[in-house]
Motif scaffolding. Structure first.
Motif, PDB file in Angstrom:
ATOM      1  N   GLY A 132     -19.727   0.752 -21.365  1.00 22.99           N
ATOM      2  CA  GLY A 132     -19.558  -0.293 -20.358  1.00 22.99           C
ATOM      3  C   GLY A 132     -20.532  -0.018 -19.230  1.00 22.99           C
ATOM      4  O   GLY A 132     -20.959   1.131 -19.038  1.00 22.99           O
ATOM      5  N   SER A 133     -20.914  -1.069 -18.495  1.00 22.90           N
ATOM      6  CA  SER A 133     -21.804  -0.786 -17.364  1.00 22.90           C
ATOM      7  C   SER A 133     -21.053  -0.039 -16.273  1.00 22.90           C
ATOM      8  O   SER A 133     -21.660   0.622 -15.436  1.00 22.90           O
ATOM      9  CB  SER A 133     -22.471  -2.058 -16.836  1.00 22.90           C
ATOM     10  OG  SER A 133     -21.531  -3.011 -16.453  1.00 22.90           O
ATOM     11  N   ASP A 134     -19.732  -0.097 -16.294  1.00 27.15           N
ATOM     12  CA  ASP A 134     -18.952   0.682 -15.323  1.00 27.15           C
ATOM     13  C   ASP A 134     -19.289   2.175 -15.410  1.00 27.15           C
ATOM     14  O   ASP A 134     -19.424   2.845 -14.387  1.00 27.15           O
ATOM     15  CB  ASP A 134     -17.450   0.497 -15.562  1.00 27.15           C
ATOM     16  CG  ASP A 134     -16.951  -0.863 -15.094  1.00 27.15           C
ATOM     17  OD1 ASP A 134     -17.632  -1.499 -14.265  1.00 27.15           O
ATOM     18  OD2 ASP A 134     -15.865  -1.293 -15.546  1.00 27.15           O
TER      19      ASP A 134
ATOM     20  N   LEU B 271     -22.637   2.639 -13.767  1.00 28.18           N
ATOM     21  CA  LEU B 271     -22.518   2.558 -12.304  1.00 28.18           C
ATOM     22  C   LEU B 271     -21.914   3.847 -11.760  1.00 28.18           C
ATOM     23  O   LEU B 271     -22.334   4.369 -10.731  1.00 28.18           O
ATOM     24  CB  LEU B 271     -21.654   1.351 -11.908  1.00 28.18           C
ATOM     25  CG  LEU B 271     -22.269  -0.018 -12.234  1.00 28.18           C
ATOM     26  CD1 LEU B 271     -21.253  -1.140 -12.002  1.00 28.18           C
ATOM     27  CD2 LEU B 271     -23.522  -0.268 -11.397  1.00 28.18           C
TER      28      LEU B 271
ATOM     29  N   TYR C 184     -18.605  -6.447  -6.074  1.00 28.28           N
ATOM     30  CA  TYR C 184     -17.828  -5.889  -7.177  1.00 28.28           C
ATOM     31  C   TYR C 184     -16.886  -4.796  -6.657  1.00 28.28           C
ATOM     32  O   TYR C 184     -17.314  -3.861  -5.977  1.00 28.28           O
ATOM     33  CB  TYR C 184     -18.795  -5.334  -8.221  1.00 28.28           C
ATOM     34  CG  TYR C 184     -18.143  -4.862  -9.492  1.00 28.28           C
ATOM     35  CD1 TYR C 184     -17.069  -5.546 -10.064  1.00 28.28           C
ATOM     36  CD2 TYR C 184     -18.607  -3.717 -10.141  1.00 28.28           C
ATOM     37  CE1 TYR C 184     -16.489  -5.109 -11.239  1.00 28.28           C
ATOM     38  CE2 TYR C 184     -18.039  -3.282 -11.325  1.00 28.28           C
ATOM     39  CZ  TYR C 184     -16.972  -3.976 -11.863  1.00 28.28           C
ATOM     40  OH  TYR C 184     -16.395  -3.547 -13.025  1.00 28.28           O
TER      41      TYR C 184
ATOM     42  N   ASP D  31     -27.265  -4.991 -10.166  1.00 32.32           N
ATOM     43  CA  ASP D  31     -26.210  -5.097 -11.180  1.00 32.32           C
ATOM     44  C   ASP D  31     -26.235  -6.532 -11.717  1.00 32.32           C
ATOM     45  O   ASP D  31     -25.791  -7.466 -11.062  1.00 32.32           O
ATOM     46  CB  ASP D  31     -24.872  -4.763 -10.503  1.00 32.32           C
ATOM     47  CG  ASP D  31     -23.684  -4.846 -11.458  1.00 32.32           C
ATOM     48  OD1 ASP D  31     -23.844  -5.344 -12.584  1.00 32.32           O
ATOM     49  OD2 ASP D  31     -22.587  -4.403 -11.051  1.00 32.32           O
TER      50      ASP D  31
ATOM     51  N   ALA E  40     -24.668  -8.068 -14.215  1.00 34.60           N
ATOM     52  CA  ALA E  40     -23.577  -8.373 -15.151  1.00 34.60           C
ATOM     53  C   ALA E  40     -23.545  -9.862 -15.538  1.00 34.60           C
ATOM     54  O   ALA E  40     -23.176 -10.203 -16.655  1.00 34.60           O
ATOM     55  CB  ALA E  40     -22.239  -7.955 -14.539  1.00 34.60           C
ATOM     56  N   TYR E  41     -23.951 -10.731 -14.590  1.00 39.83           N
ATOM     57  CA  TYR E  41     -23.828 -12.181 -14.831  1.00 39.83           C
ATOM     58  C   TYR E  41     -25.161 -12.900 -14.936  1.00 39.83           C
ATOM     59  O   TYR E  41     -25.214 -14.121 -14.884  1.00 39.83           O
ATOM     60  CB  TYR E  41     -23.001 -12.808 -13.701  1.00 39.83           C
ATOM     61  CG  TYR E  41     -21.629 -12.202 -13.571  1.00 39.83           C
ATOM     62  CD1 TYR E  41     -20.639 -12.496 -14.513  1.00 39.83           C
ATOM     63  CD2 TYR E  41     -21.331 -11.313 -12.550  1.00 39.83           C
ATOM     64  CE1 TYR E  41     -19.381 -11.920 -14.427  1.00 39.83           C
ATOM     65  CE2 TYR E  41     -20.071 -10.732 -12.452  1.00 39.83           C
ATOM     66  CZ  TYR E  41     -19.107 -11.042 -13.398  1.00 39.83           C
ATOM     67  OH  TYR E  41     -17.873 -10.470 -13.306  1.00 39.83           O
TER      68      TYR E  41
ATOM     69  N   THR F 257     -24.682  -5.659 -18.899  1.00 37.52           N
ATOM     70  CA  THR F 257     -23.507  -5.432 -19.733  1.00 37.52           C
ATOM     71  C   THR F 257     -23.422  -6.415 -20.897  1.00 37.52           C
ATOM     72  O   THR F 257     -23.949  -7.524 -20.808  1.00 37.52           O
ATOM     73  CB  THR F 257     -22.216  -5.535 -18.887  1.00 37.52           C
ATOM     74  OG1 THR F 257     -21.083  -5.373 -19.750  1.00 37.52           O
ATOM     75  CG2 THR F 257     -22.089  -6.874 -18.186  1.00 37.52           C
TER      76      THR F 257
ATOM     77  N   SER G 261     -20.460  -7.306 -21.785  1.00 35.29           N
ATOM     78  CA  SER G 261     -19.079  -7.778 -21.613  1.00 35.29           C
ATOM     79  C   SER G 261     -18.972  -9.255 -21.283  1.00 35.29           C
ATOM     80  O   SER G 261     -18.021  -9.919 -21.677  1.00 35.29           O
ATOM     81  CB  SER G 261     -18.388  -6.994 -20.495  1.00 35.29           C
ATOM     82  OG  SER G 261     -18.274  -5.639 -20.830  1.00 35.29           O
ATOM     83  N   LYS G 262     -19.916  -9.798 -20.540  1.00 37.56           N
ATOM     84  CA  LYS G 262     -19.741 -11.142 -20.021  1.00 37.56           C
ATOM     85  C   LYS G 262     -20.477 -12.167 -20.872  1.00 37.56           C
ATOM     86  O   LYS G 262     -19.924 -13.188 -21.238  1.00 37.56           O
ATOM     87  CB  LYS G 262     -20.219 -11.210 -18.556  1.00 37.56           C
ATOM     88  CG  LYS G 262     -19.713 -10.057 -17.678  1.00 37.56           C
ATOM     89  CD  LYS G 262     -18.257 -10.168 -17.328  1.00 37.56           C
ATOM     90  CE  LYS G 262     -17.565  -8.918 -16.799  1.00 37.56           C
ATOM     91  NZ  LYS G 262     -18.144  -8.193 -15.690  1.00 37.56           N
TER      92      LYS G 262
ATOM     93  N   ARG H 170     -16.862  -2.200 -24.856  1.00 40.96           N
ATOM     94  CA  ARG H 170     -17.384  -1.348 -23.792  1.00 40.96           C
ATOM     95  C   ARG H 170     -18.822  -0.945 -24.062  1.00 40.96           C
ATOM     96  O   ARG H 170     -19.089   0.096 -24.659  1.00 40.96           O
ATOM     97  CB  ARG H 170     -16.507  -0.082 -23.574  1.00 40.96           C
ATOM     98  CG  ARG H 170     -15.004  -0.308 -23.556  1.00 40.96           C
ATOM     99  CD  ARG H 170     -14.584  -1.294 -22.467  1.00 40.96           C
ATOM    100  NE  ARG H 170     -15.036  -0.858 -21.151  1.00 40.96           N
ATOM    101  CZ  ARG H 170     -15.751  -1.642 -20.351  1.00 40.96           C
ATOM    102  NH1 ARG H 170     -16.068  -2.890 -20.690  1.00 40.96           N
ATOM    103  NH2 ARG H 170     -16.122  -1.197 -19.173  1.00 40.96           N
TER     104      ARG H 170
END
Ligand SMILES: *Cc1c(COP(=O)(O)O)cnc(C)c1O
Length: 353
Positions: free
Chosen positions: A83-85, A88, A107, A177, A179-180, A203, A205-206, A214
């Motif tokens: 996951g990008s979490d 990060l 975030y 970041d 993510a979107y 990521t 994820s989205k 993940r």
């Protein structure tokens, strides 16, 4: 007895959106993709499952090579994580010796990681229109982290503006970041070869239907990637499991499916935004797979609760400047039609519209 190290006594963990276990729920609260993974993903995962007695590939080369192709960079400029979490977290752990600066509304994990890794954090308020004014970041020596588009506003900064930020101080690292980013903003990836102090995090994820697998990535100068690997190999060399590596590779191999889903989300976002505007909502200019909206006649928390009673889950943040807003993930067209119908009814019951 309490065995937790005192330095973590006041650590306030991230609050994930609810994952309700009900089939009939319309789940618009965690910005997941409303579509299933690409067909090839299922086959690839079951094949990988046949070799689960073996450790996963610590170099993650199958996914890294594919990402390098896609982004037109070299594999030495790519890192993947759980996951990008996780990525990060590595960034906060190892790339922020002089502190970090990020928007006060962004975030929710940034303040958590800052606390977890004991990084001095400076939070900059958003402008009144919820946009990010980069002036204070430009002047700072701290590592900058900006979500672009930002969460939960969905508002994006231009590549030109972010480039000025990166250029303004080559000694200071800027982490974007993304993510979107696949839902309409401009990626900074094409600039990583021009700037050693730029790291882009993304990521699956989205926009790639793999939130549950993940898988995240970072793109940057080889020495930044080397730094992330140093941290990863000091924690868990097998950070991405073999089924996820297979899933990620297969997802990247089906660019047609990716683009089809991307287009559907963007179109459904436009439909939903217009419907909300017609109902009297103020809606930000979101370039993400969610909308951020408020209605002057109904409090955010009240609308959130009333939707929840009707099995529609959205996200509400108990934070001063955005208390009246709801963050609504973009689902399928059908889900969004139902969502709009239910919002319309709630407004009617409240004597609005
Ligand atoms: C969802 C999200 C992430 C985390 O994504 P994972 O890859 O699922 O860990 C990171 N940053 C932002 C801004 C997000 O919204």
């Amino acid at each position: 007895m309490n065995f937790l190290d005192a330095k973590f006594a006041s650590l306030a963990p991230y609050t994930p959106g609810e994952q309700p276990n009900l089939k009939e729920v319309i789940k618009l609260n965690t910005n997941e993709n409303p579509f299933p993974p690409a067909p090839g993903v299922i086959t690839a995962v079951s094949k990988a499952a046949q070799n689960l007695q073996l450790y996963s590939d610590p170099t993650c080369h199958t996914v890294i090579e594919k990402l390098a192709d896609l982004f037109d960079v070299s594999p030495e400029e790519v890192f993947v994580g759980n996951g990008s979490d996780e990525i990060l977290s590595f960034c906060f752990q190892g790339l922020m010796e002089h502190g970090v600066i990020y928007p006060q509304i962004s975030y929710g994990f940034y303040p958590v990681y800052a606390q977890l890794h004991q990084v001095v954090a400076q939070e900059v308020p958003l402008a009144a229109d919820l946009t990010i004014d980069l002036t204070s970041y430009q002047e700072s020596d701290k590592t900058v982290i900006i979500a672009n588009p930002n969460a939960p506003t969905g508002i994006a900064l231009s590549r030109e503006r972010l480039t000025q930020l990166v250029e303004s101080n080559p000694e200071r690292l800027v982490i974007i970041d993304e993510a979107y980013v696949d839902f309409g903003a401009e990626s900074m990836v094409p600039l990583i070869q021009a700037f050693d102090n730029l790291l882009v995090v993304g990521t699956f994820s989205k926009s790639r239907q793999l939130a549950g697998a993940r898988l995240g990535y970072a793109i940057g100068n080889p020495s930044l990637i080397q730094a992330l690997n140093q941290l990863k190999f000091s924690l868990n060399p097998y950070n991405v499991n073999s089924m996820t590596l297979a899933a990620g590779r297969a997802a990247l191999e089906d660019q047609v499916y990716f683009e089809k889903c991307q287009k559907a989300v963007i179109e459904t976002r436009a439909f939903t935004k217009q419907a909300l505007v017609d109902l009297g909502f103020a809606v930000t200019d979101s370039q993400a797979n969610f909308l951020f909206a408020k209605h002057e006649k109904i409090a955010g928390n009240e609308l959130f609760t009333k939707l929840r009673d009707r099995n529609i889950f959205v996200r509400w943040f108990d934070k001063d400047s955005i208390r009246d807003y709801l963050r609504i993930s973009i689902g399928t067209k059908e889900q969004m039609v139902t969502f709009i119908e239910q919002v319309t009814q709630i407004l009617k019951e409240n004597g609005v519209a």
